[in-house]
Motif scaffolding. Structure first.
Motif, PDB file in Angstrom:
ATOM      1  N   GLY A   1       0.810  -1.206   0.000  1.00 35.97           N
ATOM      2  CA  GLY A   1       0.000   0.000   0.000  1.00 35.97           C
ATOM      3  C   GLY A   1       0.847   1.261   0.000  1.00 35.97           C
ATOM      4  N   LEU A   2       1.855   1.314   0.863  1.00 30.61           N
ATOM      5  CA  LEU A   2       2.695   2.503   0.954  1.00 30.61           C
ATOM      6  C   LEU A   2       3.534   2.681  -0.302  1.00 30.61           C
ATOM      7  CD1 LEU A   2       3.612   4.885   2.644  1.00 30.61           C
ATOM      8  CD2 LEU A   2       5.387   3.422   3.655  1.00 30.61           C
ATOM      9  N   VAL A   3       4.078   1.596  -0.832  1.00 35.68           N
ATOM     10  CA  VAL A   3       4.915   1.690  -2.034  1.00 35.68           C
ATOM     11  C   VAL A   3       4.093   2.180  -3.223  1.00 35.68           C
ATOM     12  CG1 VAL A   3       6.266   0.356  -3.705  1.00 35.68           C
ATOM     13  CG2 VAL A   3       6.590  -0.033  -1.265  1.00 35.68           C
ATOM     14  N   GLN A   4       2.870   1.655  -3.366  1.00 40.63           N
ATOM     15  CA  GLN A   4       2.031   2.123  -4.469  1.00 40.63           C
ATOM     16  C   GLN A   4       1.620   3.578  -4.260  1.00 40.63           C
ATOM     17  OE1 GLN A   4      -2.340   1.608  -6.302  1.00 40.63           O
ATOM     18  NE2 GLN A   4      -1.457  -0.342  -5.643  1.00 40.63           N
ATOM     19  N   PHE A   5       1.340   3.969  -3.018  1.00 35.60           N
ATOM     20  CA  PHE A   5       0.959   5.350  -2.724  1.00 35.60           C
ATOM     21  C   PHE A   5       2.087   6.312  -3.104  1.00 35.60           C
ATOM     22  CE2 PHE A   5       1.035   8.963   0.230  1.00 35.60           C
ATOM     23  CZ  PHE A   5      -0.219   9.524  -0.018  1.00 35.60           C
ATOM     24  N   ILE A   6       3.314   5.978  -2.739  1.00 41.26           N
ATOM     25  CA  ILE A   6       4.456   6.831  -3.063  1.00 41.26           C
ATOM     26  C   ILE A   6       4.615   6.945  -4.578  1.00 41.26           C
ATOM     27  CG2 ILE A   6       6.976   7.030  -2.923  1.00 41.26           C
ATOM     28  CD1 ILE A   6       6.791   5.705  -0.159  1.00 41.26           C
TER      29      ILE A   6
END
Length: 377
Positions: A283-288
């Motif tokens: 989730g965080l990697v895609q958000f960034i």
């Protein structure tokens, strides 16, 4: 015996001495063309390598060959016993025991061929570089000052091969079902560095040295600076995309513009220690990657608007082409998210990143060495 001629004797206009001009310049042009076509061939092979590498990742084929044999590995299994031996080696790694234990030898062959093709395409690139470099050198076709540049490309290619195995080795350890995402990003990043270097050299060789020296004096500094920042920003986004691909983060949240129905994804910092979330939390990697994409689009638009203010038509056209490619790339990125990174959409997205990166480099070159046009032209 020839007769002496008076210094006052008139010379007939019909007897003009033969004058040959431009012999040295012609030879130089020929050398530049030869090196340029060799680099264009390398460019095409590197683009193909990025495409095949992307499909190898999407098909989870990268760990099917568990050994690094730079020379002997060029030959595939030649009989049933060889195939069985390769399959047994694959059966020893976690990707098989924990994820692909259902595979039969026929299934294994389908992923083996992709990785074998990827590695042999790398060998082909190395061979084309070596034959081209030493052949042009022996023929005296490498222009002054270009030998070190050609060697640099070969050195980067050799380093890429070593990093490729460093990446694969990360996926063979205990508990690993795929290669480490940061090593995948390093591998892809170096591929784009090689591609960008070749692109710049091809553009340089496309114009005469004298022309480049004159154009350098009227460099469009504002456009050049923005294009340089745009290029570096796009490269960063490519690295972030590799991190997304490395952990299949593109399949974790398939709604857009929200993520799981909200702006910031839930459970973004659930992994301990905290820093691992920036590499391993889908989730965080895609958000960034998404946020960086929005910022890149904004920065690219600013660069485009500044590029359109150039007095040189070639510069304006180059910035426009890069901006249009960026719009298409944004659309492909959204499509990749909403289709859960379907293979054909994801590979198109990756290849479009190649086109965008090269077009930004072309815009940067146009600002660095502007092609002057007359007021009428």
């Amino acid at each position: 015996m020839s007769q002496k001629r008076s210094i006052f004797e008139e010379v007939s206009h019909d007897q003009k001495p033969e004058v040959r001009t431009g012999v040295i310049d012609g030879a130089r042009r020929g050398s530049r063309r030869a090196v340029r076509w060799w680099l264009i061939l390398l460019f095409a092979l590197v683009v193909a390598m990025i495409g095949v590498g992307g499909w190898t990742r999407l098909s989870d084929s990268g760990l099917s060959i568990t050994e690094w044999k730079p020379i002997h590995g060029a030959l595939p299994p030649m009989n049933a016993a060889d195939w069985q031996s390769e399959f047994e080696k694959y059966q020893q790694i976690p990707q098989f025991t924990e994820q692909n234990s259902w595979m039969q030898p026929s299934d294994f062959k389908s992923i083996y061929w992709w990785e074998w093709g990827h590695r042999n395409l790398g060998r082909l690139i190395g061979m084309v570089w070596a034959l081209g470099f030493f052949g042009l050198w022996a023929a005296g076709k490498i222009p002054t000052g270009w030998k070190k540049r050609c060697v640099l490309i070969g050195a980067l290619g050799g380093l890429q091969g070593a990093i490729g195995w460093w990446m694969v080795a990360s996926g063979l350890g205990e508990g690993m079902l795929s290669v480490a995402s940061y090593r995948l990003a390093t591998h892809l990043g170096l591929a784009f560095i090689i591609l960008g270097t070749i692109s710049w050299y091809v553009l340089l060789l496309g114009r005469e040295e004298r022309d480049l020296m004159q154009a350098r004096r009227v460099r469009e500094k504002k456009q050049f600076g923005l294009a340089t920042g745009w290029m570096h920003f796009a490269f960063l986004q490519i690295l972030l995309g590799a991190l997304v691909a490395g952990i299949d983060a593109g399949r974790s949240y398939t709604d857009w513009p929200t993520m799981g129905g909200q702006f910031f994804p839930p459970y973004a910092f659930d992994i301990e220690p905290l820093w691992r979330n920036f590499l391993e939390n889908p989730g965080l990697v895609q958000f960034i990657h998404r946020m960086s994409g929005y910022l890149l689009f904004a920065f690219g638009t600013v660069a485009f608007l500044r590029g359109r203010r150039s007095v040189n038509r070639t510069t304006r056209s180059a910035f426009t082409a890069a901006w249009l490619a960026m719009i298409l790339q944004v659309c492909l990125g959204i499509a990749a998210v909403m289709t859960a990174a379907m293979s054909h959409v994801a590979i198109t997205h990756q290849l479009m990143a190649v086109a965008l990166f090269v077009l930004i480099i072309r815009a940067r070159f146009a600002a660095a060495y502007p092609v002057s046009t007359s007021v009428r032209g």
